[in-house]
Design an enzyme around this catalytic site. Structure first.
Site, PDB file in Angstrom:
ATOM      1  N   LYS A 176       0.856  -1.197   0.000  1.00 54.17           N
ATOM      2  CA  LYS A 176       0.000   0.000   0.000  1.00 54.17           C
ATOM      3  C   LYS A 176       0.883   1.235   0.000  1.00 54.17           C
ATOM      4  O   LYS A 176       1.917   1.277   0.688  1.00 54.17           O
ATOM      5  CB  LYS A 176      -0.891   0.012   1.256  1.00 54.17           C
ATOM      6  N   SER A 177       0.505   2.250  -0.776  1.00 51.90           N
ATOM      7  CA  SER A 177       1.302   3.482  -0.807  1.00 51.90           C
ATOM      8  C   SER A 177       1.599   3.944   0.618  1.00 51.90           C
ATOM      9  O   SER A 177       0.691   4.078   1.448  1.00 51.90           O
ATOM     10  CB  SER A 177       0.538   4.590  -1.543  1.00 51.90           C
ATOM     11  N   ASN A 230     -13.579   4.784  -4.486  1.00 51.32           N
ATOM     12  CA  ASN A 230     -12.917   4.833  -3.189  1.00 51.32           C
ATOM     13  C   ASN A 230     -12.344   6.210  -2.931  1.00 51.32           C
ATOM     14  O   ASN A 230     -11.877   6.893  -3.843  1.00 51.32           O
ATOM     15  CB  ASN A 230     -11.794   3.780  -3.107  1.00 51.32           C
ATOM     16  N   SER A 231     -12.425   6.582  -1.642  1.00 51.66           N
ATOM     17  CA  SER A 231     -11.708   7.760  -1.199  1.00 51.66           C
ATOM     18  C   SER A 231     -11.074   7.407   0.144  1.00 51.66           C
ATOM     19  O   SER A 231     -11.444   7.937   1.192  1.00 51.66           O
ATOM     20  CB  SER A 231     -12.654   8.958  -1.080  1.00 51.66           C
ATOM     21  N   GLY A 242      -8.125   7.822   1.353  1.00 50.20           N
ATOM     22  CA  GLY A 242      -7.358   8.883   2.013  1.00 50.20           C
ATOM     23  C   GLY A 242      -5.997   8.431   2.498  1.00 50.20           C
ATOM     24  O   GLY A 242      -5.497   8.915   3.528  1.00 50.20           O
ATOM     25  N   CYS A 275      -2.310  10.016  -6.267  1.00 47.93           N
ATOM     26  CA  CYS A 275      -3.358   9.755  -5.278  1.00 47.93           C
ATOM     27  C   CYS A 275      -4.403  10.867  -5.371  1.00 47.93           C
ATOM     28  O   CYS A 275      -4.091  12.038  -5.145  1.00 47.93           O
ATOM     29  CB  CYS A 275      -2.803   9.697  -3.859  1.00 47.93           C
ATOM     30  N   GLY A 277      -6.054  -1.603 -14.359  1.00 48.83           N
ATOM     31  CA  GLY A 277      -7.359  -0.979 -14.590  1.00 48.83           C
ATOM     32  C   GLY A 277      -8.302  -1.908 -15.315  1.00 48.83           C
ATOM     33  O   GLY A 277      -8.079  -2.224 -16.480  1.00 48.83           O
ATOM     34  N   GLY A 278      -9.327  -2.364 -14.625  1.00 50.07           N
ATOM     35  CA  GLY A 278     -10.389  -3.130 -15.263  1.00 50.07           C
ATOM     36  C   GLY A 278     -10.099  -4.594 -15.507  1.00 50.07           C
ATOM     37  O   GLY A 278     -10.833  -5.254 -16.240  1.00 50.07           O
ATOM     38  N   GLY A 293      -6.817  -4.785  -9.252  1.00 46.29           N
ATOM     39  CA  GLY A 293      -7.247  -4.004  -8.084  1.00 46.29           C
ATOM     40  C   GLY A 293      -8.643  -4.381  -7.623  1.00 46.29           C
ATOM     41  O   GLY A 293      -8.833  -5.280  -6.785  1.00 46.29           O
TER      42      GLY A 293
HETATM   43  C1  LIG Z   1      -2.436   6.478  -2.484  1.00 44.08           C
HETATM   44  C2  LIG Z   1      -3.705   6.848  -2.409  1.00 44.08           C
HETATM   45  C3  LIG Z   1      -4.738   6.322  -3.310  1.00 44.08           C
HETATM   46  C4  LIG Z   1      -5.988   6.030  -2.826  1.00 44.08           C
HETATM   47  C5  LIG Z   1      -6.392   6.286  -1.421  1.00 44.08           C
HETATM   48  O1  LIG Z   1      -5.688   5.854  -0.483  1.00 44.08           O
HETATM   49  O2  LIG Z   1      -7.438   6.970  -1.269  1.00 44.08           O
HETATM   50  N1  LIG Z   1      -6.959   5.557  -3.657  1.00 44.08           N
HETATM   51  C6  LIG Z   1      -6.718   5.358  -4.986  1.00 44.08           C
HETATM   52  O3  LIG Z   1      -7.609   4.925  -5.754  1.00 44.08           O
HETATM   53  N2  LIG Z   1      -5.478   5.619  -5.483  1.00 44.08           N
HETATM   54  C7  LIG Z   1      -4.469   6.088  -4.708  1.00 44.08           C
HETATM   55  O4  LIG Z   1      -3.353   6.317  -5.231  1.00 44.08           O
END
Ligand SMILES: C=Cc1c(C(=O)O)[nH]c(=O)[nH]c1=O
Length: 310
Positions: free
Chosen positions: A44-45, A68-69, A71, A129, A248-249, A270
């Site tokens: 995860k980022s 999704n949001s 954050g 993001c 994507g998709g 994803g």
């Molecule tokens: C790193 C945050 C990201 C997020 C997030 O953590 O809201 N959602 C995404 O679809 N893409 C992102 O790059």
């Protein structure tokens, strides 16, 4: 049929792995992906400090995909670096670390720390993001992207990749390619991140589906496949010598085949992974192999990038 992929100076056993953000925030999730038929894994980022992320509900599934949001909820860089220190690289599945610092300085601190650790883990720096309120997506600011990539080159001695937002305009593809092509150690770009700031409406409740940003969030799943394929194919053409990771998709062998036909070196999953879990990788790989068999292809190089125009 051979689904293996040789890139970044190594060969991984297949072509599928998780998209950053999905099934990869916690160590047990990362381990489940690694133990599955996924050929690689990405975390995860990470931000420098741990983050709770946005208030819930922050993820919603629809018939056509997801919004999704989140954050940027994550355990903080040290957690993923620790996992990378203990990771068994001899397993043959590359480990990627997604970095999404809140500031350029944070990204540089994470890159320098990772460099000092001297691990085989490969950074995928997130320029896209869409869900941190008040923070524009770096990938849509060409001046900021130029500055960031120049700084990354100084902070990180090895090969790295970036996660790009979707672009929707030929001038933007060209402008971004011109920037990316100045960076020889930028070895791959992952196209695409979610399509930012969609809005899902529920007609029964007459309300939005997610709480953050009054309902705005990044779209994934079937909604984004044509845009993802376009970004893969355009950057495949515009970035000679770099690898494109398709994202994507993808929910079956069919979409994985499309991404590779468009030029993808490897393919991330994803939304489908979010709902099916890591068993998705064996299913999608089997479907891709069956499709290749039916078409007489033995390996991915037999058709990668061979999308025909009319
Ligand atoms: C790193 C945050 C990201 C997020 C997030 O953590 O809201 N959602 C995404 O679809 N893409 C992102 O790059």
């Amino acid at each position: 049929v051979d689904l293996s992929v040789t890139w970044l100076g190594r060969t991984m056993p297949g072509c599928l792995y998780n998209a950053s953000g999905v099934w990869c925030r916690e160590e047990d999730e990362l381990e489940a992906v690694r133990a599955s038929a996924a050929a690689a894994l990405i975390s995860k980022s990470a931000t420098l400090a741990p983050r709770e992320g946005n208030p819930e509900p922050r993820y919603h599934r629809t018939a056509l995909g997801s919004i999704n949001s989140m954050g940027l909820p994550n355990r903080g860089f040290a957690y993923y670096l620790d996992y990378a220190r203990r990771y068994d690289y001899a397993c043959g599945k590359p480990l990627f670390l997604s970095l999404s610092g809140m500031t350029l300085e944070d990204n540089l601190t994470m890159l320098r720390t990772l460099a000092a650790a001297g691990l085989p883990a490969i950074p995928e720096i997130n320029l896209s993001c869409p869900n941190v309120p008040g923070k524009p997506q770096l990938g849509y600011d060409f001046v900021a992207t130029t500055e960031a990539l120049n700084a990354f080159d100084q902070a990180w001695p090895g090969r790295y990749g970036v996660k790009l937002p979707p672009y929707f305009d030929q001038a933007h593809f060209a402008a971004m390619a011109e920037i990316l092509n100045r960076h020889p150690r930028l070895a791959f770009v992952t196209c695409i991140n979610s399509i930012g700031n969609g809005l899902v409406v529920d007609i029964d409740s007459e309300a939005v589906a997610i709480k953050p940003k009054d309902g705005l969030g990044g779209l994934g799943g079937d909604y984004v496949l044509p845009t993802a394929l376009a970004n893969v194919r355009e950057f495949y053409r515009l970035l000679p010598g770099k690898d494109i990771v398709g994202c994507g998709g993808v929910r079956s062998g069919r979409e994985a085949f499309m991404h590779i036909l468009a030029g993808a070196r490897a393919v991330q999953v994803g939304t489908c992974l979010y709902h099916e879990g890591p068993a998705a990788f064996a299913r999608i790989a089997a479907e891709l192999a069956e499709l290749m068999q039916a078409k007489g292809y033995r390996k991915l190089d037999d058709f990668r990038g061979r999308l025909r125009t009319l």
